[in-house]
Design an enzyme around this catalytic site. Structure first.
Site, mmCIF file in Angstrom:
data_model
loop_
_atom_site.group_PDB
_atom_site.id
_atom_site.type_symbol
_atom_site.label_atom_id
_atom_site.label_comp_id
_atom_site.label_asym_id
_atom_site.label_seq_id
_atom_site.Cartn_x
_atom_site.Cartn_y
_atom_site.Cartn_z
ATOM 1 N N ASP A 27 -1.902 -7.891 -0.229
ATOM 2 C CA ASP A 27 -3.276 -8.330 -0.539
ATOM 3 C C ASP A 27 -3.292 -9.595 -1.390
ATOM 4 O O ASP A 27 -3.479 -9.543 -2.610
ATOM 5 C CB ASP A 27 -4.032 -7.209 -1.236
ATOM 6 C CG ASP A 27 -4.210 -6.018 -0.316
ATOM 7 O OD1 ASP A 27 -4.004 -6.174 0.910
ATOM 8 O OD2 ASP A 27 -4.555 -4.930 -0.814
ATOM 9 N N GLU A 44 3.685 2.312 -0.483
ATOM 10 C CA GLU A 44 4.583 2.040 -1.651
ATOM 11 C C GLU A 44 5.117 3.343 -2.263
ATOM 12 O O GLU A 44 6.203 3.295 -2.804
ATOM 13 C CB GLU A 44 3.816 1.219 -2.693
ATOM 14 C CG GLU A 44 3.548 -0.196 -2.241
ATOM 15 C CD GLU A 44 2.529 -0.299 -1.095
ATOM 16 O OE1 GLU A 44 1.591 0.522 -1.085
ATOM 17 O OE2 GLU A 44 2.689 -1.158 -0.229
ATOM 18 N N ASP A 99 0.539 0.911 6.206
ATOM 19 C CA ASP A 99 0.021 0.336 4.961
ATOM 20 C C ASP A 99 0.086 1.400 3.864
ATOM 21 O O ASP A 99 0.351 2.566 4.136
ATOM 22 C CB ASP A 99 -1.429 -0.099 5.240
ATOM 23 C CG ASP A 99 -2.034 -0.864 4.087
ATOM 24 O OD1 ASP A 99 -1.278 -1.460 3.308
ATOM 25 O OD2 ASP A 99 -3.268 -0.860 3.963
HETATM 26 C C1 GLC Z 1 -4.844 -2.454 1.976
HETATM 27 C C2 GLC Z 1 -4.089 -3.393 2.902
HETATM 28 C C3 GLC Z 1 -5.060 -4.226 3.685
HETATM 29 C C4 GLC Z 1 -6.006 -3.321 4.450
HETATM 30 C C5 GLC Z 1 -6.719 -2.362 3.503
HETATM 31 C C6 GLC Z 1 -7.569 -1.334 4.238
HETATM 32 O O1 GLC Z 1 -5.496 -3.156 0.994
HETATM 33 O O2 GLC Z 1 -3.171 -4.188 2.214
HETATM 34 O O3 GLC Z 1 -4.379 -5.089 4.549
HETATM 35 O O4 GLC Z 1 -6.945 -4.072 5.136
HETATM 36 O O5 GLC Z 1 -5.769 -1.666 2.721
HETATM 37 O O6 GLC Z 1 -6.825 -0.590 5.130
#
Ligand code: GLC
Length: 799
Positions: free
Chosen positions: A483, A408, A405
């Site tokens: 998200d 980017e 995650d």
């Molecule tokens: C980001 C991710 C989400 C995750 C969060 C905490 O917002 O997109 O899926 O739960 O981070 O790790």
């Protein structure tokens, strides 16, 4: 500020008159008066690559997108010339290069225009960064439509839209947000029932304009790098997609459990909660294969550590869960906490593996753990180091999959939400700034993760999922759309995005079912599950800030409805696994938008809610509250209502009832759909009987079923089966033939054939050419089913 510089006054620059050209094998190079060079490479009969250099100097030819395995090949290549132009002719297309200014035209062999340059290649010099803004503009013909571009959250047809690609952490993005998590600079154009694709392989920030700025012009450009694009001729959309996917690669077959239902939340902790969650799934008889641990499992958000208070014995917990049929997946982010006591930080620092600013300082930025540094995943040594970090978490602790995650890469509390542009990257030896590496950073992180997970899961198959990626990233990971929001609009977006990703080479994709931010109503949750079970990746995830999002949280009715649909997914696993096989081996997307399925039917060009799951199930999600049904479009052909076998003649729009416990699902006549019994998780049962639902058709049809051991690499050594089924339906009789490659010894003993829409009652049957008593075949008149040994070669039924 510098104004009125020489450069600025220059504005757009253009190639001048062609002075020479030369063929070298599969490439033809052109040189212009002003030293602009163009190389056209014939990658295939129907695929040309165009590269331009403005001062005669090309950059080193390197791309993260292109799959190394892909081989070049064409059968015919002729170079012809006339006064106006040089022509390149292959077996499928003709490419005209104008002598006056290098403008390109591409035609089929009947001289129909497929795509012509408008201004064509032009550029603007960049004083600030050096190099150029490289630009291309093409004419759009009347009635032309556009598709593709990865995860863009917008209507399916891109005509009239303008987007840029700069991977961005877009919390609660909205419809038409331009820059999301992924960069897939690939689009498909369709006109006169013929399709082509453009893949602009440039990792700088890229921009695409589909007749937004000017009515009949499509353009694409980049903030740096080369004008380097591939033209891919179909003429079918399916061929464009397959060729693009072949060029940029496809993943290995995932383990079958990864096709099951996954449950996630930010965050399930401590251990007791995770165990309770698992128990609730089994108590509620709600199938589930994977549970996710979000960032709170770590010690102060330090990657590759465990919070010992919440998870004192992670290995035991993971093992117990596994015995109960759950795989545990853990999140890993790129930000490494700056902490002198933290091994990974110290090691990375010693080895100089973290990204640096232009003048040398480390790139520091805030993410969940506070101030962090970031591995330079574009350095092959760093990728190896990162892969090794999975030794403990996967190899020893027993985590079964990794979720990447924030890659980017996301940085908090700074303008632009990412690295400053001056940050340096190795880029596999092609050293560059973040301007060039930004869009591939997440993909290279996912690649390093994939290598590590693969190594330490061996002899089992790896499972990884990533938020950010670039074209070709599908080789390393599955993905989700980030998200999103618990809203009806986002349910619609989910439908658009996953179909769009599918025709952009990235089939293994899903959304946060129910929405990440905000809380869905039970109704929205149920409708989203109904869509989500038809997405290649099926996971409920939510931020946890707005309440619970487990299926039982919404009450009995919603629990029953969602269970029914998740059970359907588990029944369809052999069908879905076969579709995955076709994706991973033959580059065929797992779900197919209607325009992909029937491009000759103009109705489909703007129809986007309906899609084909696998190759014969037509699905149309309900995307509005309080709906008891909806209007939907049926492509040509005859379609069986999945729920009651009623037949619909396609080629028109119709109302379909769909109360909350139902949704419009139709099966193409002639389809043969293999099904498992319901399981609580993949491989819960030794399955010795599958069913094959045959949807009668007056005529011929074919289907296939792929079988292997569901995990591991035996299939790579040919240990798998392809069962091909051939159906021939007549008025009073029908034949089913089976051919099995028979290299894998499965547990399967029997195939139960269930006929739908058979126009006659079965009076007699021959199996493998021998008259067989219907009773011995367990003929069930009501169900219209018979049971055959799994190795039957043919069945002949007579009414
Ligand atoms: C980001 C991710 C989400 C995750 C969060 C905490 O917002 O997109 O899926 O739960 O981070 O790790």
């Amino acid at each position: 500020m510098i104004t009125n510089t020489e450069l600025e006054k220059k504005g757009n620059l253009f190639p001048k008159k062609m002075v020479s050209y030369e063929q070298d094998g599969d490439s033809i190079s052109f040189v212009c008066e002003n030293n602009v060079h163009l190389i056209i490479t014939i990658v295939r009969d129907s695929m040309l690559r165009f590269r331009y250099a403005t001062h005669g100097i090309f950059q080193d030819d390197f791309s993260y997108a292109i799959d190394e395995d892909q081989s070049h090949g064409y059968s015919v290549l002729e170079v012809l010339e006339d006064d106006e132009a040089v022509w390149i002719v292959t077996n499928q297309i003709k490419c005209r290069v104008l002598r006056s200014d290098l403008r390109i035209g591409i035609y089929d062999l009947d001289d129909n225009t497929i795509l012509e340059d408008e201004i064509g290649f032009h550029w603007e010099e960049s004083f600030e960064f050096g190099g150029n803004y490289v630009k291309m503009s093409k004419n759009t013909v009347d009635g032309e439509n556009f598709y593709g571009m990865g995860d863009k959250p917008t209507s399916f047809n891109l005509k009239g839209k303008r987007f840029s690609n700069w991977n961005t952490d877009q919390y609660a993005f909205s419809k038409d947000t331009s820059e999301l998590y992924k960069t897939i600079p690939f689009y498909i154009g369709l006109h006169h029932a013929k399709a082509y694709g453009i893949f602009f392989d440039n990792s700088f920030k890229t921009h695409f304009d589909f007749c937004h700025e000017r009515r009949n012009i499509t353009s694409f450009w980049a903030d740096g790098g080369e004008m380097n694009y591939y033209f891919i001729y179909g003429p079918k959309i399916s061929e464009v997609v397959t060729k693009y996917t072949n060029l940029t690669g496809r993943p290995e077959l995932p383990p079958m459990w990864a096709l099951g239902y996954h449950q996630s939340k930010w965050s399930y902790y401590p251990e007791d909660k995770v165990r309770d969650l698992a128990k609730s799934f089994r108590d509620n008889k709600f199938p589930c294969d994977a549970l996710y641990l979000d960032i709170d499992y770590m010690e102060g958000f330090r990657c590759f550590t465990w919070n010992k208070k919440y998870f004192p014995k992670p290995k035991n917990m993971i093992q117990d869960l596994e015995e109960d049929g759950f795989k545990t997946i853990a999140i890993i982010d790129p930000g490494i906490k700056i902490d002198e006591e933290y091994e990974i930080y110290k090691d990375g620092l010693d080895k100089d593996y973290f990204c640096r600013r232009a003048d040398g300082p480390l790139m520091r930025g805030k993410v969940w753990p506070g101030n962090c540094v970031f591995p330079d995943f574009t350095n092959p040594e760093v990728r190896e180091w990162w892969a090794e970090l999975y030794k403990t978490i996967i190899g020893e602790t027993g985590i079964k999959g990794i979720w990447n995650d924030m890659n980017e890469p996301a940085v908090m509390e700074v303008p632009g939400k990412t690295f400053p542009l001056d940050v340096r990257h190795n880029y596999d030896g092609n050293h560059c700034s973040h301007r060039k590496a930004h869009n591939i950073y997440g993909m290279q992180m996912a690649r390093a993760t994939y290598e590590g997970v693969k190594k330490y899961m061996f002899p089992k198959r790896p499972f990884t999922i990533t938020r950010a990626s670039y074209s070709g990233g599908q080789r390393f990971s599955s993905t989700w759309t980030g998200d999103n929001l618990a809203s009806w609009e986002h349910l619609w977006l989910a439908n658009m995005q996953i179909q769009r990703l599918g025709i952009s080479g990235f089939s293994y994709a899903g959304t946060d079912i129910g929405g990440f931010a905000d809380q869905p109503s039970g109704e929205l949750f149920a409708r989203w599950i109904q869509l989500g079970v038809f997405h290649p990746f099926c996971r409920v995830h939510s931020s946890g800030d707005h309440g619970e999002q487990e299926p039982w949280y919404f009450g009995e009715e919603i629990l029953d409805i969602t269970r029914k649909f998740v059970e359907l997914r588990y029944q369809l696993l052999p069908y879905l696994y076969t579709a995955f096989y076709q994706y991973c081996e033959e580059n065929i997307p797992i779900i197919k938008p209607l325009v992909y399925y029937a491009q000759e039917d103009i109705q489909t060009h703007y129809r986007a809610d309906e899609f084909i799951f696998g190759d014969s199930i037509l699905v149309c999600p309900i995307q509005e509250p309080n709906a008891h049904g909806r209007r939907m479009y049926f492509p040509q052909g005859r379609w069986y209502n999945f729920w009651n076998d009623a037949i619909i003649e396609g080629g028109k729009e119709l109302w379909v009832d769909a109360p909350l416990d139902s949704m419009p699902i139709f099966v193409k006549e002639g389809a043969m759909i293999p099904k498992y019994p319901v399981q609580q998780y993949v491989d819960e049962k030794e399955i010795d009987e599958i069913s094959l639902d045959i949807y009668y058709k007056n005529g011929l049809d074919n289907a296939m079923l792929y079988e292997d051991s569901h995990d591991g690499y035996d299939y790579k050594m040919g240990i798998f089966n392809i069962r091909s089924f051939k159906f021939t339906g007549k008025v009073q009789e029908a034949f089913i033939q089976q051919h099995n490659t028979d290299a894998y010894n499965s547990n399967l003993k029997r195939i139960k054939i269930i006929f739908h829409g058979l126009p006659f009652e079965i009076k007699s049957a021959k199996v493998n050419n021998e008259e067989t008593d219907l009773q011995n075949l367990q003929y069930n008149k009501e169900e219209s089913s018979i049971v055959l040994p799994e190795n039957f070669a043919d069945l002949h039924i007579v009414g």
